[in-house]
Scaffold this active site. Sequence first.
Site, short mmCIF file in Angstrom:
data_model
loop_
_atom_site.label_atom_id
_atom_site.label_comp_id
_atom_site.label_asym_id
_atom_site.label_seq_id
_atom_site.Cartn_x
_atom_site.Cartn_y
_atom_site.Cartn_z
N GLU A 52 0.76 -1.12 0.05
CA GLU A 52 0.08 0.09 0.01
C GLU A 52 0.57 1.16 0.07
O GLU A 52 0.25 2.54 -0.33
CB GLU A 52 -0.98 -0.12 1.28
CG GLU A 52 -2.19 -1.03 1.07
CD GLU A 52 -1.74 -2.26 1.48
OE1 GLU A 52 -0.56 -2.63 1.88
OE2 GLU A 52 -2.67 -3.05 1.80
N PHE A 114 -11.06 -7.49 14.20
CA PHE A 114 -9.96 -7.93 13.34
C PHE A 114 -9.55 -6.78 12.38
O PHE A 114 -10.58 -6.21 11.41
CB PHE A 114 -10.41 -9.13 12.48
CG PHE A 114 -9.19 -9.62 11.70
CD1 PHE A 114 -8.05 -9.86 11.76
CD2 PHE A 114 -9.65 -9.64 10.18
CE1 PHE A 114 -7.23 -10.60 11.12
CE2 PHE A 114 -8.69 -10.01 9.09
CZ PHE A 114 -7.43 -10.42 9.75
N GLN A 115 -8.22 -6.29 12.05
CA GLN A 115 -7.79 -5.41 11.24
C GLN A 115 -8.71 -4.10 11.29
O GLN A 115 -8.79 -3.31 10.40
CB GLN A 115 -8.20 -5.81 9.57
CG GLN A 115 -7.18 -7.05 9.23
CD GLN A 115 -7.23 -7.22 7.74
OE1 GLN A 115 -8.12 -7.08 7.02
NE2 GLN A 115 -6.11 -7.71 7.23
N LYS A 164 -17.36 -0.40 6.67
CA LYS A 164 -17.77 -1.57 5.71
C LYS A 164 -19.30 -1.63 5.44
O LYS A 164 -20.03 -1.62 4.64
CB LYS A 164 -17.49 -2.90 6.21
CG LYS A 164 -17.72 -3.93 5.07
CD LYS A 164 -16.93 -5.35 5.30
CE LYS A 164 -17.19 -6.26 4.26
NZ LYS A 164 -16.72 -7.51 4.45
N MET A 488 24.47 8.95 1.32
CA MET A 488 24.36 10.12 2.18
C MET A 488 24.57 10.10 3.74
O MET A 488 25.18 10.86 4.27
CB MET A 488 22.81 10.69 1.98
CG MET A 488 22.83 12.21 2.46
SD MET A 488 23.99 13.23 1.62
CE MET A 488 22.93 14.11 0.41
#
Lengths: 582, 165
Positions: A52, A114-115, A164, A488
């Site tokens: 993502e 969940f999630q 949802k 760097m």
Amino acid sequence: MTEMLSGGEMLIRALQDEGVEQIFGYPGGAALHIYDAIFKQQRVEHILVRHEQAATHMADGYARATGRPGVVLVTSGPGATNAITGVATAYMDSIPMIVISAQVPHDVIGTDAFQETDMIGISRPIVKHSFIVKKAEDIPGIVKQAFYIATTGRPGPIVIDVPKDTTDPNEQFAYEYPDTVSLRSYKPALKGHFGQIRKATIAMLQARRPVIYSGGGVVQGGADEELVKVARLTGFPITNTLMGLGAFPGDDPQFLGMLGMHGTYEANCAMHHADLILAVGARFDDRVTNNPEKFCPDATIIHIDIDPASISKVIAADIPIVGPAKPVLQGMVEALEAELPNHPIDSASLNAWWRRIERWREQHGLNHDQRERRSESGELLPQQVIQAVYRETEGDAYVTSDVGQHQMFAAQYYKFQRGRQWINSGGLGTMGFGLPAAMGVQLARPDATVVCITGEGSFMMNMQELSTCMQYALPIKIVNLNNQALGMVKQWQDMQYGGRYSHSTYRDALPEFDQLIRSFGHHSFSASSIDELDTVVAETFSPALKNKLVFINAYVDPDEHVYPMFIRGGSLEDMVLSKGNS
Amino acid sequence: MMRRLLAILLENEAGALSRVVGLFAQRNYNIDSLTVAPTEDPTLSRLTLLTEGDDKKIEQVTKHLNRLIEVVKVIDLTDGAHLERELMLIKVRTEGGGHREEIYRTCRIFRGTVVDVAPDSYTVQITGPTEKLLAFMRAIGETSILEVVRTGVSGIGRGDKIFEL
């Protein structure tokens, strides 16, 4: 008759009504109703990423190349948290982006489902605004507001968190997309104050040692043309920030190059000795000012910015102008054209000023023919690679970069011709940005040459996207300046930590890049000498490989440093120019 | 550092207050006290926020507050004549001899009201500027104070001028 749509369908339909052509995302449980709505239509193309974070950088690259907002769709929990780095990247560089994060259903929010994660809370400090959908009927209005807020005023990312239950396919609503948005508490400035513009113009005409300092606001605001007009009318020297490169042609003699920590000697010296600075769409970042106490001691500061909070935040402005760069600069062009016949520019002073600048440029300007240079070890120099790519692409490619030495070499040695051509994470400095950003650019501009200049450290942070590149046949050219170290970091350790390379090297643990790239189905070349480089670069950009992703693994001198470099705590003219020479 | 009292009109929406509070944390500004409740217009909340800073800092705070989409308007009340009030509920020990009467007298001097009585304590309600509340606490003395709860400062400008949309 109004259409009856579910929440998920309304969301996608609203994106269609906003003219969105592509979205970048990754499915998951809470997002599945939305994904089903995507499946049932053709107008919005969904690009399936591998992580993502990459989706957000792709949307970001898309937005930077086109000026249109990039759209991301992720699921709840880890989908949302993985997107966070990309949201912060877009926020720091004021990039318009819409991130739609699915959320667990309302009835379980707060139960550690969940999630489940509090996306609104996590993203709060790094968004311009965010919405949580309370009921499905609100979706069209929220999408409309989100696009309006993301793209107006100082642009920025917007999160829309979608539980949802609000996308349930079994519940349908009359869909109507609003035509307008009215928010009593959000009224971005649409133009600058005429009196202030005139005052600024008069000050400019009285200046003896002026410099124009322009930043990302000119690029994002599409004000390149107006900036060039102001520069031409006045003949003033001009420098760009890292984010502002391309707004003024990089090969023009009036251009001093980039300023700041790794800016050119002439740009930084000119700023330090200036008696007037016209700052446009730039925010006096610490990488530009060095020590603010010692910044440009003699200068009258005119500061044009769309965001009042940027003005006098770091450096006090003498003449502040709040407004978008384009109309303000256009107003300035008109004011200059009106005033110039009566108050001509003091050309004797300006010529003398230019002579000083040219002397700085001759003394310590960038070496624009690095081909003749040889490193102590005889290895390829990173600057030579950038110059070869610049020549081969005729300065016309979209160039994205990651973060580190390669980014600075690209900024210094690729002379950008137009705004939106140079795409990098300036504010947040996000390693792993370059490849996915290039993918977003390539999707937005299928026929353009898109080059990602990277280093092996940054590249390995999002290299899984090579698989996405195969899926969507993205012919990006990746130029990997492989110095087998975090260059760097190592440079700072050389300069400030007595060469103690604490966790900045991994020489014996690197993959065989040619094999790695080929395993994803792409082309790869390696080069470790200038002759090899010439051959490989020519082949990479040849018509035969135009439609292929090609990776150049250029082994470069691991001991090369980026110069000039600010001396910490000093003024703009306090720079290290080469190893041991300040 | 100067004490500053900001009045903020905010959309009365879920999550709006957290953006204001979050901003202070993010930008490394202090909140000394904060009061918030809906106004006569139920779509708007009004906050009174006590902070400190010089002119430059307060200018930045104000600009950043205005940048929040849900912030409708911000003013610095300390720029002009204004009123400040705070309410305190304080539970005070009243054991032994003349102590109970003395507490009661002090309470009257400060125009406080005893709002609850128990065998060994009074609960006193007292309103006024912060200074008055602090003075009352000093007068009662640390050893007699059992519990203190304060609302934080609410502020309003003096005169006909109205802070509205």
